[in-house]
Design a protein around this motif. Structure first.
Motif, mmCIF file in Angstrom:
data_model
loop_
_atom_site.group_PDB
_atom_site.id
_atom_site.type_symbol
_atom_site.label_atom_id
_atom_site.label_comp_id
_atom_site.label_asym_id
_atom_site.label_seq_id
_atom_site.Cartn_x
_atom_site.Cartn_y
_atom_site.Cartn_z
ATOM 1 N N MET A 128 0.868 -1.184 0.000
ATOM 2 C CA MET A 128 0.000 0.000 0.000
ATOM 3 C C MET A 128 0.902 1.231 0.000
ATOM 4 S SD MET A 128 -2.565 1.231 3.025
ATOM 5 C CE MET A 128 -3.744 -0.059 2.884
ATOM 6 N N MET A 129 0.598 2.194 -0.846
ATOM 7 C CA MET A 129 1.343 3.459 -0.800
ATOM 8 C C MET A 129 0.416 4.544 -1.289
ATOM 9 S SD MET A 129 5.174 4.468 -1.871
ATOM 10 C CE MET A 129 5.750 6.133 -1.485
ATOM 11 N N GLU A 130 -0.042 5.366 -0.378
ATOM 12 C CA GLU A 130 -1.069 6.363 -0.693
ATOM 13 C C GLU A 130 -0.773 7.675 0.023
ATOM 14 O OE1 GLU A 130 -4.681 3.024 -0.487
ATOM 15 O OE2 GLU A 130 -4.401 4.414 1.154
ATOM 16 N N THR A 131 -1.509 8.699 -0.364
ATOM 17 C CA THR A 131 -1.435 9.954 0.399
ATOM 18 C C THR A 131 -2.841 10.390 0.785
ATOM 19 O OG1 THR A 131 -1.595 11.343 -1.570
ATOM 20 C CG2 THR A 131 0.628 10.816 -0.804
ATOM 21 N N ILE A 132 -2.908 11.142 1.872
ATOM 22 C CA ILE A 132 -4.166 11.831 2.227
ATOM 23 C C ILE A 132 -3.797 13.286 2.531
ATOM 24 C CG2 ILE A 132 -5.333 9.805 3.212
ATOM 25 C CD1 ILE A 132 -4.665 11.099 6.039
ATOM 26 N N SER A 133 -4.795 14.140 2.526
ATOM 27 C CA SER A 133 -4.554 15.503 3.017
ATOM 28 C C SER A 133 -4.416 15.413 4.518
ATOM 29 C CB SER A 133 -5.760 16.399 2.739
ATOM 30 O OG SER A 133 -5.980 16.466 1.383
ATOM 31 N N HIS A 134 -3.570 16.250 5.085
ATOM 32 C CA HIS A 134 -3.453 16.228 6.541
ATOM 33 C C HIS A 134 -4.794 16.638 7.160
ATOM 34 C CE1 HIS A 134 -2.334 17.100 10.622
ATOM 35 N NE2 HIS A 134 -1.253 16.374 10.418
ATOM 36 N N PRO A 135 -5.264 15.897 8.193
ATOM 37 C CA PRO A 135 -6.577 16.206 8.788
ATOM 38 C C PRO A 135 -6.705 17.645 9.307
ATOM 39 C CG PRO A 135 -5.775 14.092 9.572
ATOM 40 C CD PRO A 135 -4.663 14.684 8.774
ATOM 41 N N PHE A 136 -5.591 18.298 9.610
ATOM 42 C CA PHE A 136 -5.683 19.692 10.086
ATOM 43 C C PHE A 136 -5.678 20.689 8.929
ATOM 44 C CE2 PHE A 136 -3.549 18.966 14.525
ATOM 45 C CZ PHE A 136 -4.672 18.253 14.918
ATOM 46 N N GLU A 137 -5.571 20.164 7.711
ATOM 47 C CA GLU A 137 -5.378 21.071 6.575
ATOM 48 C C GLU A 137 -6.568 22.012 6.380
ATOM 49 O OE1 GLU A 137 -2.693 22.584 5.036
ATOM 50 O OE2 GLU A 137 -2.012 20.569 5.536
ATOM 51 N N ASP A 138 -7.759 21.550 6.751
ATOM 52 C CA ASP A 138 -8.903 22.441 6.566
ATOM 53 C C ASP A 138 -9.132 23.338 7.791
ATOM 54 O OD1 ASP A 138 -9.625 20.398 8.159
ATOM 55 O OD2 ASP A 138 -11.367 19.735 6.995
#
Ligand SMILES: C[S@@+](CC[C@H](N)C(=O)[O-])C[C@H]1O[C@@H](n2cnc3c(N)ncnc32)[C@H](O)[C@@H]1O
Length: 361
Positions: free
Chosen positions: A288-298
């Motif tokens: 598995m190799m993925e990215t997400i936006s950081h949860p604090f980004e919003d």
């Protein structure tokens, strides 16, 4: 056996207001943000015959654990998931419960006393634990003993500042910049070479320590493809820290020469660059190799939050170069600058959170 070839800059120690314990919620949020995906990967991809009773002790290592609390969260989550998988794969009623051994690794000058003092003790979360001091850029543990390895927010720390970036005569001289902001191609190249070298050593050491079929989990921040560090708000904060240091030099608190000789041993790769480096190491399969936006980004991160977060992870490296006593002044200047010129999060790009699950071939 442990390697000490790496320079060592642990996070702020103790339990006071500036310590990593109280200033690691950014990392914690990212860890929680990817937790479900990682649990799923453990359930689906961990390829050990847990149901054959061949494994009675399940071994976990967290590399670069710091002083908590994030490491305890991660370890508990892994243990709960493995226990669940073990039960699910065993229909027998008299199944022998697994015992867990956890190795907490960090540099030898990490505040292990605080780590062990603050370990949450509950009868349900029992595991055997041991501290393993030393650099993860080298072997730390015997061959073939780790079933799940984990590391979060660590591998952007290089074993050393690349050669020449502080050398005026070199094309890779980073001028008055204090980090790899990707503005000077030769500097980026030098950092990239160092990062690649370090990653190879890291993965090679982990490949030897992990059992076949075991998993290595890596979590951290990287740049999205095509984005340079100078375009991100994180890069902007680092530039602002550099400006504060120069202001301090102008006020006679330190010399400009001292700043010229300073660069952070930190490098954030772009996502596909990281992927390529992992692929080039043949010992692991990428599950598995993925990215997400950081949860604090919003969220609009406050100046105080940003200042405290950067202070907790940069203090040791700053003190080792500039001496004790500059950190208070530096971060109060940073806070002041950020208050006068608040970060416009709409304008800046941002890093993303990557999570990688590797299986030892
Ligand atoms: C930002 S903290 C992350 C702590 C924890 N993993 C988390 O996610 O909150 C980075 C940690 O990596 C450790 N570290 C950096 N380079 C290291 C190395 N070469 N060997 C072992 N630990 C290292 C630092 O000492 C520090 O404790």
């Amino acid at each position: 056996m442990s390697s000490t070839s790496s320079h060592s800059y642990p996070m702020s120690s103790g339990e006071d207001q500036h310590s990593y314990i109280h200033n690691s919620s950014y990392q914690k949020a990212a860890i929680k943000g990817v937790e479900e995906r990682i649990k799923q990967a453990i359930l689906e991809k961990l390829d050990l015959q847990l149901n054959s009773n061949l494994i009675s002790t399940f071994t976990i290592a967290d590399f670069g654990c710091s002083i908590g609390p994030n490491t305890f969260h991660v370890v508990q989550s892994i243990i709960d998931t493995v226990k669940f998988k073990h039960l699910k794969e065993n229909n027998e009623t008299n199944i022998v419960p697994l015992e867990f051994q956890v190795f907490f690794n960090d540099q030898s000058n990490n505040d292990f006393n605080t780590l062990f003092r603050t370990q949450p003790l509950s009868s349900e979360s029992q595991y055997f634990l041991a501290g393993v001091p030393g650099s993860f850029y080298g072997r730390l543990l015997p061959r073939n003993i780790i079933h799940i390895g984990h590391t979060s927010y660590t591998i952007h720390w290089l074993s050393e500042v690349p050669e020449h970036v502080c050398d005026r005569k070199s094309p890779a001289w980073n001028k008055n910049y204090i980090h790899c902001n990707n503005l000077i191609e030769e500097v980026t190249k030098a950092y990239k070479v160092q990062f690649k070298k370090d990653m190879e050593v890291f993965l090679q050491a982990r490949a030897e320590e992990l059992v076949h079929g075991g998993l290595m989990i890596v979590v951290g921040n990287c740049l999205p493809d095509g984005v340079s560090m100078y375009e991100t708000w994180q890069g902007h904060v680092m530039e602002t820290i550099g400006d504060c240091l120069l202001d301090m030099a102008k006020s006679g608190i330190m010399s400009e020469e001292k700043i010229e000789l300073f660069n952070f041993p930190v490098y954030f790769p772009q996502f596909s660059e990281l992927k390529l480096m992992i692929e080039e190491n043949g010992s692991f399969m990428i599950e598995m190799m993925e990215t997400i936006s950081h949860p604090f980004e919003d969220k609009r991160l406050s100046n105080e939050f940003i200042t405290s977060m950067f202070r907790a992870f940069l203090t040791t490296v700053i003190e080792q170069h500039f001496g004790n006593g500059v950190v208070d002044e530096l971060f109060s200047r940073l806070s002041e600058k950020l208050s006068k010129h608040p970060i416009d999060f709409e304008m800046w790009k941002t890093q993303v959170v990557y999570h990688v699950v590797l299986k030892r071939k």
